[in-house]
Design a protein around this motif. Structure first.
Motif, short mmCIF file in Angstrom:
data_model
loop_
_atom_site.label_atom_id
_atom_site.label_comp_id
_atom_site.label_asym_id
_atom_site.label_seq_id
_atom_site.Cartn_x
_atom_site.Cartn_y
_atom_site.Cartn_z
N GLN A 1 3.95 -14.77 43.30
CA GLN A 1 2.84 -15.70 43.48
C GLN A 1 2.01 -15.40 44.73
OE1 GLN A 1 4.31 -19.75 43.29
NE2 GLN A 1 5.64 -19.24 41.58
N ILE A 2 2.64 -14.81 45.73
CA ILE A 2 1.93 -14.65 47.00
C ILE A 2 1.61 -13.20 47.33
CG2 ILE A 2 2.11 -15.02 49.50
CD1 ILE A 2 3.82 -17.49 48.84
N ARG B 1 10.13 -2.73 42.70
CA ARG B 1 9.80 -3.12 44.08
C ARG B 1 10.87 -4.04 44.67
NH1 ARG B 1 3.31 -4.61 43.61
NH2 ARG B 1 2.69 -2.66 42.61
N ALA C 1 19.78 -19.49 43.19
CA ALA C 1 18.56 -20.25 43.49
C ALA C 1 17.68 -19.49 44.48
CB ALA C 1 18.93 -21.61 44.05
N ILE D 1 11.19 -3.75 48.74
CA ILE D 1 11.29 -4.82 49.73
C ILE D 1 12.38 -4.47 50.75
CG2 ILE D 1 11.97 -7.25 50.08
CD1 ILE D 1 10.73 -7.79 47.28
N LEU E 1 15.73 -16.60 42.84
CA LEU E 1 14.58 -17.05 42.04
C LEU E 1 13.40 -17.38 42.96
CD1 LEU E 1 13.54 -17.68 39.18
CD2 LEU E 1 14.22 -20.06 39.55
N SER E 2 13.66 -18.12 44.05
CA SER E 2 12.58 -18.44 44.98
C SER E 2 11.97 -17.18 45.58
CB SER E 2 13.10 -19.31 46.13
OG SER E 2 13.39 -20.59 45.67
N GLU F 1 9.76 -15.52 43.02
CA GLU F 1 8.53 -16.30 42.87
C GLU F 1 7.60 -16.07 44.05
OE1 GLU F 1 10.18 -20.04 40.16
OE2 GLU F 1 10.46 -20.04 42.34
N TYR F 2 8.18 -15.96 45.23
CA TYR F 2 7.39 -15.73 46.43
C TYR F 2 6.57 -14.44 46.27
CZ TYR F 2 6.37 -14.53 51.32
OH TYR F 2 5.74 -14.19 52.48
#
Lengths: 88, 998
Positions: free
Chosen positions: B744-745, B683, B733, B887, B736-737, B740-741
């Motif tokens: 987690q979301i 994805r 960086a 995405i 990675l964010s 995680e987004y």
């Protein structure tokens, strides 16, 4: 500098966090036909509210968890923060 | 020089310690405990500077932060600092100060010609005069204004002083150690609350140091000293002097700056000069006191005119007489204390009171002491140029708009008091909307927005009894709220003199036959006339009047001028002050040095530096480094007198011909683990990931939701549920964010974890036709043949006892490998590779050679993936799966992204095959076309192709596909170059990609 309660770590200064925008935005499901309007609303269009706003924050220099916060965009008052799977 | 104006045995200075200092080149003495201002006044010096606009002589006007005039250039410890408030800086051996804004000297200033020409410098002068012609602005007007204006001179030398930052948390911060602050801090501390008490001056006590009062039979100062020593004994209290709270930000975050070093004659190497405190507190009590406001009259800026409270402070605290023939000009009782103090020191003052004959404790006291009082009188104008010599005074008419008679009185100082203005700056900064208190003609705090209370004079409470009560109550209330404890404190007995109400008289009318300027704002030379002009010209909002006239601007932020300015505006507009409103109070309350704000984050501490484990090896081998984010990366390794281009060409050629080694530790590395890892990657990336076998790597491109390429890199399947993702150095960086987004979301149902492993692995790329030979010797037990370890293969090995990961991936386009070991063994690995590679001609290569290699191969990197390109733009069409969603996919179907003449990556070579094309050049069809010349695109990356021995560039241009074979011009106005170029394919070397698979 805001003082934000990370639902996992507790009260921390704003410089540990990154702002993540409107938390009410939902990504359209994968493999679904999405109209141009729906897609633009998801990617670009934001309300820029004055007043209570539910938004995302990321504890980047901490536990690295994304979470929700209810904040007044005019006064910066933060009423509540919650984990992603909690209601706010 | 003798200190002629020093009063015997008065004040809190240490007369046993004489301090030598310099002012405008002359030597003077003062005492320990003096400020620069009090020491100069003790020596009879009033003239300290020239005014901003008219260069009028100016003297000391106050004794503290309210001083608008005495801004000096101060030399201390080898540094020169401009705009230092002489009333705030403590006298220390060797300090030297000079006046500002004057030339050749403060006594004789050429700029004073402006004073004679003042008719030509009204409000808005600059706006009106320098409007046209427009072309005059940069070359003529601006340099002229810059030369004429300004105060001190900023140092161009490096500031070698040490500044520190400190973070502190407390239950209660109390700002100001006057009676209100002491009482609140004491009450809260008694209940165990963690309290910080901050005082900006060196002495604690605020008004208690000056006022003639007694508390529990102690003098004000003795009571303050007693409370302070008790507070200092408590472990839950931090007591700080020389500490100014100057900003009140959101969520009760306050900032304070502490003067830790300048008052010390000798300080240790580690004593900072100043310290910035970030204080996060549950509650704040603002006890910032009040500032006396002047009454406006003619030539009220003449040296020798000062606030009555300042004169009193100089006498009481410093034992200094500001004059021997004083006039006290007042509309209220408090100035009588100044008069009495003069009298007590053997000086006969004359009091001019604008009020009708009346009596009160203080007035009667003054009368009984034989002080001459003229009621119904005002100072119309001060006479004297560099020092006041006399004053024209007048008896006021019934309605106080004219005079019944006028006369001239000799004097050497005029102490003026127009009542008190609460210091509401911090309260206002906190978001408290102020309200106008008609009783005191000033603004006071109203409803709190944050957890703050204002008490004492800052709240418009001018009696000691009420102030102490409010202070103790506020402290108790806060402690009750914080830890639910009641504190039992006896409110002390207070003796003080009762005051009569003040007169709402704030500006002496100027009879037609008397010419004089009446200043409202001293620091900015704003007179009554200027404000009148602004209003006449149509400025109505007080914020506009402020900007047009500069009223209340600059370092003193209108502390003495704001309310008088508002009064004037409301009088002219026939409004009441609250309707006019007030301008916004903003931090900082007082000027703060840049050094304090920056703290220790200077030089190499400006940001963290990230070094790879091989860094010292690079240094030893003459690496020239380049910053890549926080990382230091070798740019090239210099041999002899090589230029960068020569070195990079040598290194790149060595890779193409033999074998090179490059430190790739800085690449971002992310571990992706979990049963749904493949689905997640599928994805995230534009290409397919479901069928990647264990032991294989794949190149991937990820997009943002808007369709722009975000990052690229390889991801390797280490085991069933474990993937090793690499990112570019710059995006590590963010990626990675981003992951995680989504985990987690957006897709919390996916069972995947991601974690950065960038710093856990050291990496070295081994590239070139001989790289397999080196690898074979590095791992003698592994079969490294093309069949056994093919392109995009992965294998684990043992590097002389160290577990290693071997990836067959290539950025250079050559046969290449990347080897990772645990970071601690990075240098070990590197040295082994250099040692073993020696016989094959191995050489290290830096980022310049790395770029050269990838550019001539047509591999895209940061300059092409600049957040404005979709995969099709950079020839990554093949990477975009048609079958699955990912995405950003939906954005790729947008019309604009699919236009036939959409921008596209191409290669460029100069027609002469010699001239290098600067990166950033714009591409145009005709270099001589009329401006604006339509731009087709820009040059993103340039190199000297080692394969073809001529310059080569990558560019992104409109309709790139159809431009191949055409000739264009690359224009770089910055470098003044215009180069004819030929558009070719972006793959300049090894079109088929044979080498990586060989």
């Amino acid at each position: 500098m805001l003082y934000i309660k990370c639902p996992f770590c507790g009260m921390r200064s704003q410089n540990e966090f990154a702002y993540g925008g409107d938390a009410s935005v939902k990504r359209p499901e994968l493999n679904k036909d999405v109209s141009d309007k729906e897609w633009d609303d998801f990617v670009y269009n934001r309300k820029s509210l004055r007043g209570k706003h539910i938004e995302l924050w990321h504890h980047v220099s901490g536990c690295r968890q994304w979470f929700k916060a209810q904040r007044d965009t005019a006064t910066h008052e933060i009423f509540k923060t919650a984990m992603m799977n909690e209601e706010i | 020089m003798s200190q002629d104006f020093r009063i015997k045995e008065k004040g809190y200075i240490n007369r046993n310690k004489i301090i030598n200092f310099k002012f405008n080149g002359k030597n003077y003495t003062g005492y320990e405990g003096d400020t620069l201002a009090s020491a100069l006044l003790a020596n009879g010096i009033h003239l300290v500077g020239r005014s901003f606009k008219y260069h009028r002589p100016r003297g000391f006007f106050a004794a503290g932060v309210d001083e608008p005039n005495a801004k000096l250039q101060v030399q201390l410890n080898g540094h020169s600092e401009p705009n230092v408030n002489a009333t705030e800086i403590e006298l220390v051996e060797g300090i030297s100060a000079t006046s500002q804004n004057c030339w050749p000297s403060v006594e004789f200033d050429v700029g004073a010609i402006n004073n004679l020409l003042q008719k030509f410098f009204p409000a808005g002068f600059y706006y009106k005069t320098f409007m046209w012609p427009k072309s005059f602005w940069y070359k003529i007007y601006e340099p002229f204004i810059r030369k004429a204006a300004g105060l001190g001179i900023a140092s161009t030398k490096k500031d070698t002083e040490r500044y520190e930052h400190k973070f502190e948390y407390c239950d209660l911060l109390v700002t100001g150690s006057g009676p209100a602050g002491l009482a609140s801090a004491y009450a809260a501390a008694k209940s165990g609350a963690k309290v910080i008490l901050a005082e900006d001056k060196h002495r604690f006590g605020g008004s208690l140091l000056m006022d003639d009062v007694s508390i529990d039979n102690l003098s004000g100062k003795d009571w303050a000293d007693k409370i302070i020593s008790e507070l200092r004994e408590m472990p839950n209290v931090i007591v700080k002097n020389r500490s100014q709270v100057f900003g009140y930000y959101d969520h009760n975050m306050l900032v304070m700056f502490e003067r830790t070093g300048d008052h010390l004659e000798k300080k240790s190497e580690f004593t900072p000069r100043q310290r910035l405190w970030y204080i996060r507190c549950k509650e704040v009590i603002l006890s910032t006191g009040s500032i006396e406001r002047p009454i406006v009259f003619g030539n009220n800026d003449t040296p020798g005119v000062m606030l009555s409270s300042g004169a009193k402070e100089y006498m009481k605290v410093y034992g200094v007489l500001v004059g021997r023939k004083p006039i006290i000009f007042t509309n209220n009782d408090s100035a009588y204390e100044t008069a009495i103090e003069f009298k007590n020191n053997g000086v006969d003052p004359l009091i001019l009171d604008t009020r009708k004959e009346q009596s009160s404790d203080l007035i009667n006291d003054a009368k009984n002491k034989g002080i001459k009082i003229k009621f119904n009188h005002a100072v119309i104008k001060a006479d004297g140029y560099k020092k006041v010599k006399s004053a024209i005074i007048g008896e006021l008419s019934e309605d106080k708009t004219t005079y019944k008679n006028t006369s001239s009185v000799e004097c050497d100082c005029i102490c003026v008091s127009g009542f008190w203005t609460p210091s509401v700056h911090l309260a206002s900064q906190s978001g408290n909307k102020l309200k106008f208190d008609k009783e005191i003609d000033a603004f006071v705090p109203d409803k709190s927005k944050q957890e703050e209370i204002t008490v004492g004079a800052a709240n418009g409470n001018f009696t000691l009894h009420d102030t102490l009560n409010a202070g103790f109550n506020a402290g108790s209330k806060v402690s009750k709220k914080l830890n639910n404890k009641d504190v039992d404190i006896q409110i002390p007995n207070v003796t003080e003199k009762k005051h009569k109400t003040h007169d709402k008289f704030w500006c002496a009318p100027l009879p037609k036959n008397i010419k004089a300027k009446r200043f409202v704002d001293f620091q900015n030379d704003v007179s009554v006339t200027d404000i009148e002009i602004a209003l006449r010209e149509g400025y109505r909002s007080i914020e506009h009047v402020k900007r047009y006239t500069t009223l209340g601007m600059a370092t003193d932020q209108g502390r003495t001028s704001n309310l008088n300015g508002l009064q004037l505006v409301s009088n002219i507009e026939n409004k009441i002050v609250p309707e006019v409103g007030h301008t916004t109070f903003r931090p900082p309350f007082t000027p703060v040095t840049i050094g304090t704000i920056v703290g220790r984050e200077v030089g190499k501490h400006f940001m963290p530096t990230r070094l790879t484990p091989m860094h010292n090896w690079h240094i030893k081998n003459n690496a020239v480094f380049v910053d890549a984010g926080a990382w230091k990366r070798p740019r090239y390794y210099k041999i002899g007198n090589e230029t960068m281009l020569e070195a990079a060409t040598r290194e790149a050629k060595n890779v193409r011909d033999k074998v090179g080694i490059c430190d790739v530790t800085t690449l971002g590395k992310i571990d992706v683990k979990g049963p749904d890892a493949a689905e997640f990657l599928n994805r995230v990336y534009t290409n397919a990931w479901m069928k990647l076998p264990v032991g294989k790597a794949r190149y991937g491109v990820m997009l943002r939701e808007d369709g722009m390429v975000m990052d690229d890199g390889t991801t390797t399947r280490i085991s069933e549920h474990h993937y090793h993702m690499t990112t570019t150095t710059a995006q590590a960086a963010n990626v990675l964010s981003h992951l995680e987004y989504y985990l987690q979301i957006v897709w919390p149902e996916l069972n995947v974890n991601v974690v950065s492993t960038t710093e856990q692995w050291a990496g070295a790329a081994l590239a070139g036709p001989k790289s397999r030979d080196v690898l074979a010797k590095l791992f003698p037990n592994i079969n490294v043949s093309n069949e056994s370890l093919p392109f995009m293969g992965y294998i684990e090995g043992d590097l002389f006892g160290v577990p290693a990961r071997i990836f067959r991936i290539s950025f250079s386009g050559e046969l290449a490998y990347e080897i990772n070991v645990q970071s601690d063994y990075g240098l070990y690995m590197w040295e082994k590779m250099m040692e073993i590679g020696k016989e094959f001609g191995i050489q290290p290569y830096g980022t310049e050679a790395l770029s050269t290699l990838r550019i001539e191969m047509g591999h895209v990197a940061g300059p092409e993936l600049d957040g404005r390109t979709i995969p099709y733009d950079v020839s990554l069409d093949g990477m975009v799966s048609k079958k699955k969603d990912f995405i950003g996919k939906r954005s790729l179907s947008k019309i604009a992204f699919n236009e036939a003449n959409r921008q596209k990556i191409v290669g460029l070579v100069p027609v002469d095959r010699k001239t290098s094309i600067p990166e950033g050049s714009h591409l145009v069809v005709d270099k001589n076309a009329k401006l604006p010349n339509p731009k087709l695109g820009h040059v993103s990356s340039s190199c000297w192709s080692v394969e073809n021995n001529n310059p080569f560039s990558l560019a992104i241009i409109k309709d790139g596909k159809n431009m191949i074979g055409k000739k264009l011009f690359a224009v770089s106005p910055l470098k003044n170059k215009s180069i004819e170029v030929e558009v070719i394919s972006s793959h300049y070397v090894d079109h088929e990609g044979k080498r990586v698979r060989s």
